[in-house]
Motif scaffolding. Structure first.
Motif, PDB file in Angstrom:
ATOM      1  N   ILE A  65       0.831  -1.203   0.000  1.00 34.08           N
ATOM      2  CA  ILE A  65       0.000   0.000   0.000  1.00 34.08           C
ATOM      3  C   ILE A  65       0.867   1.256   0.000  1.00 34.08           C
ATOM      4  O   ILE A  65       0.679   2.160  -0.829  1.00 34.08           O
ATOM      5  N   PHE A  66       1.837   1.323   0.912  1.00 33.57           N
ATOM      6  CA  PHE A  66       2.705   2.491   0.959  1.00 33.57           C
ATOM      7  C   PHE A  66       3.642   2.550  -0.244  1.00 33.57           C
ATOM      8  O   PHE A  66       4.020   3.639  -0.690  1.00 33.57           O
ATOM      9  N   SER A  67       4.008   1.403  -0.779  1.00 30.44           N
ATOM     10  CA  SER A  67       4.831   1.381  -1.992  1.00 30.44           C
ATOM     11  C   SER A  67       4.058   1.987  -3.164  1.00 30.44           C
ATOM     12  O   SER A  67       4.608   2.778  -3.948  1.00 30.44           O
ATOM     13  N   TRP A  68       2.793   1.626  -3.273  1.00 30.96           N
ATOM     14  CA  TRP A  68       1.962   2.203  -4.327  1.00 30.96           C
ATOM     15  C   TRP A  68       1.774   3.702  -4.124  1.00 30.96           C
ATOM     16  O   TRP A  68       1.842   4.484  -5.088  1.00 30.96           O
ATOM     17  N   LEU A  69       1.534   4.115  -2.893  1.00 35.55           N
ATOM     18  CA  LEU A  69       1.349   5.542  -2.607  1.00 35.55           C
ATOM     19  C   LEU A  69       2.614   6.328  -2.966  1.00 35.55           C
ATOM     20  O   LEU A  69       2.516   7.478  -3.416  1.00 35.55           O
ATOM     21  N   LEU A  70       3.788   5.723  -2.777  1.00 30.81           N
ATOM     22  CA  LEU A  70       5.026   6.390  -3.158  1.00 30.81           C
ATOM     23  C   LEU A  70       5.095   6.585  -4.679  1.00 30.81           C
ATOM     24  O   LEU A  70       5.406   7.686  -5.160  1.00 30.81           O
ATOM     25  N   VAL A  71       4.804   5.535  -5.428  1.00 26.81           N
ATOM     26  CA  VAL A  71       4.832   5.624  -6.888  1.00 26.81           C
ATOM     27  C   VAL A  71       3.818   6.649  -7.383  1.00 26.81           C
ATOM     28  O   VAL A  71       4.124   7.497  -8.233  1.00 26.81           O
ATOM     29  N   SER A  72       2.620   6.593  -6.839  1.00 22.37           N
ATOM     30  CA  SER A  72       1.573   7.535  -7.235  1.00 22.37           C
ATOM     31  C   SER A  72       1.951   8.965  -6.858  1.00 22.37           C
ATOM     32  O   SER A  72       1.758   9.903  -7.639  1.00 22.37           O
ATOM     33  N   GLY A  73       2.500   9.145  -5.663  1.00 23.75           N
ATOM     34  CA  GLY A  73       2.906  10.473  -5.223  1.00 23.75           C
ATOM     35  C   GLY A  73       4.009  11.039  -6.092  1.00 23.75           C
ATOM     36  O   GLY A  73       4.009  12.227  -6.427  1.00 23.75           O
ATOM     37  N   VAL A 115      10.801   4.100   6.535  1.00 25.15           N
ATOM     38  CA  VAL A 115      10.746   5.325   5.723  1.00 25.15           C
ATOM     39  C   VAL A 115      12.035   5.478   4.925  1.00 25.15           C
ATOM     40  O   VAL A 115      12.024   6.006   3.808  1.00 25.15           O
ATOM     41  N   PHE A 116      13.151   5.005   5.473  1.00 30.78           N
ATOM     42  CA  PHE A 116      14.404   5.029   4.706  1.00 30.78           C
ATOM     43  C   PHE A 116      14.274   4.177   3.442  1.00 30.78           C
ATOM     44  O   PHE A 116      14.854   4.495   2.401  1.00 30.78           O
ATOM     45  N   GLY A 117      13.513   3.098   3.529  1.00 31.38           N
ATOM     46  CA  GLY A 117      13.272   2.266   2.356  1.00 31.38           C
ATOM     47  C   GLY A 117      12.481   3.007   1.295  1.00 31.38           C
ATOM     48  O   GLY A 117      12.757   2.902   0.087  1.00 31.38           O
ATOM     49  N   LEU A 118      11.475   3.773   1.731  1.00 29.40           N
ATOM     50  CA  LEU A 118      10.702   4.586   0.789  1.00 29.40           C
ATOM     51  C   LEU A 118      11.588   5.641   0.133  1.00 29.40           C
ATOM     52  O   LEU A 118      11.461   5.917  -1.066  1.00 29.40           O
ATOM     53  N   LEU A 119      12.489   6.237   0.917  1.00 31.04           N
ATOM     54  CA  LEU A 119      13.393   7.255   0.381  1.00 31.04           C
ATOM     55  C   LEU A 119      14.318   6.650  -0.677  1.00 31.04           C
ATOM     56  O   LEU A 119      14.505   7.234  -1.754  1.00 31.04           O
ATOM     57  N   ILE A 120      14.893   5.498  -0.385  1.00 37.17           N
ATOM     58  CA  ILE A 120      15.774   4.837  -1.358  1.00 37.17           C
ATOM     59  C   ILE A 120      15.004   4.487  -2.625  1.00 37.17           C
ATOM     60  O   ILE A 120      15.498   4.677  -3.747  1.00 37.17           O
ATOM     61  N   VAL A 173      11.268  -1.832  -2.150  1.00 32.98           N
ATOM     62  CA  VAL A 173      11.939  -1.625  -3.441  1.00 32.98           C
ATOM     63  C   VAL A 173      11.355  -2.549  -4.502  1.00 32.98           C
ATOM     64  O   VAL A 173      11.121  -2.133  -5.648  1.00 32.98           O
ATOM     65  N   ALA A 174      11.109  -3.805  -4.149  1.00 35.01           N
ATOM     66  CA  ALA A 174      10.552  -4.759  -5.108  1.00 35.01           C
ATOM     67  C   ALA A 174       9.166  -4.337  -5.581  1.00 35.01           C
ATOM     68  O   ALA A 174       8.871  -4.354  -6.787  1.00 35.01           O
ATOM     69  N   PHE A 175       8.309  -3.929  -4.651  1.00 30.51           N
ATOM     70  CA  PHE A 175       6.965  -3.493  -5.035  1.00 30.51           C
ATOM     71  C   PHE A 175       7.009  -2.220  -5.879  1.00 30.51           C
ATOM     72  O   PHE A 175       6.263  -2.096  -6.860  1.00 30.51           O
ATOM     73  N   VAL A 176       7.856  -1.286  -5.505  1.00 32.68           N
ATOM     74  CA  VAL A 176       7.957  -0.036  -6.271  1.00 32.68           C
ATOM     75  C   VAL A 176       8.405  -0.323  -7.702  1.00 32.68           C
ATOM     76  O   VAL A 176       7.875   0.269  -8.657  1.00 32.68           O
ATOM     77  N   THR A 184       1.296   0.610 -16.702  1.00 30.83           N
ATOM     78  CA  THR A 184       0.281   0.729 -17.757  1.00 30.83           C
ATOM     79  C   THR A 184      -0.460  -0.582 -18.010  1.00 30.83           C
ATOM     80  O   THR A 184      -1.368  -0.616 -18.844  1.00 30.83           O
ATOM     81  N   ARG A 185      -0.078  -1.635 -17.314  1.00 33.96           N
ATOM     82  CA  ARG A 185      -0.744  -2.937 -17.501  1.00 33.96           C
ATOM     83  C   ARG A 185      -1.285  -3.406 -16.154  1.00 33.96           C
ATOM     84  O   ARG A 185      -0.611  -4.125 -15.421  1.00 33.96           O
ATOM     85  N   GLU A 186      -2.483  -2.991 -15.861  1.00 38.10           N
ATOM     86  CA  GLU A 186      -3.068  -3.179 -14.535  1.00 38.10           C
ATOM     87  C   GLU A 186      -3.066  -4.630 -14.074  1.00 38.10           C
ATOM     88  O   GLU A 186      -2.570  -4.953 -12.999  1.00 38.10           O
ATOM     89  N   ASN A 187      -3.644  -5.516 -14.867  1.00 36.79           N
ATOM     90  CA  ASN A 187      -3.771  -6.909 -14.433  1.00 36.79           C
ATOM     91  C   ASN A 187      -2.405  -7.571 -14.236  1.00 36.79           C
ATOM     92  O   ASN A 187      -2.183  -8.296 -13.259  1.00 36.79           O
ATOM     93  N   THR A 188      -1.478  -7.318 -15.173  1.00 34.54           N
ATOM     94  CA  THR A 188      -0.133  -7.869 -15.052  1.00 34.54           C
ATOM     95  C   THR A 188       0.565  -7.307 -13.819  1.00 34.54           C
ATOM     96  O   THR A 188       1.264  -8.031 -13.091  1.00 34.54           O
ATOM     97  N   MET A 189       0.392  -6.018 -13.579  1.00 31.89           N
ATOM     98  CA  MET A 189       1.008  -5.369 -12.420  1.00 31.89           C
ATOM     99  C   MET A 189       0.509  -5.980 -11.113  1.00 31.89           C
ATOM    100  O   MET A 189       1.307  -6.323 -10.226  1.00 31.89           O
ATOM    101  N   ILE A 190      -0.796  -6.111 -10.983  1.00 29.27           N
ATOM    102  CA  ILE A 190      -1.376  -6.666  -9.759  1.00 29.27           C
ATOM    103  C   ILE A 190      -0.956  -8.121  -9.570  1.00 29.27           C
ATOM    104  O   ILE A 190      -0.618  -8.556  -8.454  1.00 29.27           O
ATOM    105  N   PHE A 191      -0.944  -8.882 -10.654  1.00 24.25           N
ATOM    106  CA  PHE A 191      -0.553 -10.294 -10.564  1.00 24.25           C
ATOM    107  C   PHE A 191       0.904 -10.419 -10.150  1.00 24.25           C
ATOM    108  O   PHE A 191       1.249 -11.217  -9.260  1.00 24.25           O
ATOM    109  N   ALA A 192       1.797  -9.621 -10.770  1.00 24.26           N
ATOM    110  CA  ALA A 192       3.217  -9.684 -10.427  1.00 24.26           C
ATOM    111  C   ALA A 192       3.463  -9.242  -8.988  1.00 24.26           C
ATOM    112  O   ALA A 192       4.242  -9.860  -8.257  1.00 24.26           O
ATOM    113  N   ALA A 193       2.785  -8.168  -8.567  1.00 25.26           N
ATOM    114  CA  ALA A 193       2.926  -7.703  -7.184  1.00 25.26           C
ATOM    115  C   ALA A 193       2.398  -8.753  -6.210  1.00 25.26           C
ATOM    116  O   ALA A 193       2.958  -8.950  -5.124  1.00 25.26           O
ATOM    117  N   GLY A 194       1.311  -9.416  -6.592  1.00 20.18           N
ATOM    118  CA  GLY A 194       0.767 -10.479  -5.749  1.00 20.18           C
ATOM    119  C   GLY A 194       1.754 -11.622  -5.567  1.00 20.18           C
ATOM    120  O   GLY A 194       1.870 -12.187  -4.472  1.00 20.18           O
TER     121      GLY A 194
END
Length: 246
Positions: A65-73, A115-120, A173-176, A184-194
């Protein structure tokens, strides 16, 4: 149009995702401080250790969740440098409360706060975008190199390592990477993150499932709301330490 807007409003906005993430973080910290004391368990007892481990595992749901929020932010920020500066300030401010809440010491080098992980991860995204100016082959080399460097740094700094279990920094880092490269590929992204989440004792995959119901709306309009979320993490940890010591 009204139906589409109503459908989006029924999903999970960034505000709602942050509330869910913060609630899970609170559960994690409270599991090692407040909850055992409320239950009358001794600090090093089997009951306390069980509570700590269970709360820690459940909190992993917040990692994607926080990894996604970082990418979106990062995608929506107008000043990536200031975004990185805010995360750096939050990471530094949160370190002592994190050490106090996880080890009882004001300085503990065995694990650094996530938070250091989010920064990296954010710095990794910035370098990846900078590499777009180069030819494709060189750009790919730079992307691989910076991703590998980010993974090495979170391992060396032991970011988010508690109870010698999952390295939360590594997961961030892996999720980000997954969220950014497959954006741009929603289903593939969710499946890979899962799949990434499933390899980390399943619970992070539940966070990925929650992200599937996001609506990509901000969910709040006041600037102070963002600062309140920044302040929540260190304040919550300090509050748990104080309550547990009473």
């Amino acid at each position: 149009m009204d139906d589409q807007r109503e459908a989006r409003m029924r999903g999970l906005s960034s505000f709602r995702l942050k509330v869910i993430g913060d609630a899970l973080l609170t559960f994690s910290i409270a599991g090692g401080t407040v909850i055992p004391r409320m239950m009358g368990s001794e600090k090093d007892s089997m009951a306390s250790m069980t509570i700590l481990v269970v709360c820690e595992i459940v909190s992993w749901v917040a990692v994607p969740i926080f990894s996604w929020l970082l990418v979106s932010g990062y995608e929506h920020t107008s000043n990536a440098g200031m975004y990185a500066a805010r995360l750096l300030a939050l990471a530094v401010i949160s370190e002592v409360p994190y050490d106090l809440s996880t080890s009882g010491a004001s300085v503990d080098w065995s694990s650094q706060n996530p938070v250091f992980g989010l920064l990296i991860a954010l710095l990794m995204l910035m370098v990846m975008d900078w590499a777009r100016r180069f030819p494709d082959r060189l750009r790919r080399v730079i992307v691989v190199a910076v991703a590998a460097s980010a993974l090495v740094w979170v391992l060396v700094l032991r970011i988010g390592v508690r109870q010698k279990m999952v390295n939360v920094g590594l997961l961030i880092v892996a999720f980000v990477l997954v969220f950014r490269l497959l954006r741009t590929r929603e289903n593939t992204m969710i499946f890979a993150a899962g799949l990434v989440g499933a390899m980390a004792f399943v619970f992070p995959a539940l966070g990925v499932a929650i992200l599937h119901f996001r609506n990509d709306e901000l969910g709040y309009s006041h600037a102070w709301t963002r600062w309140a979320f920044y302040a929540f993490y260190p304040a919550m940890m300090l509050a748990c330490v104080v309550i547990a010591s009473i």
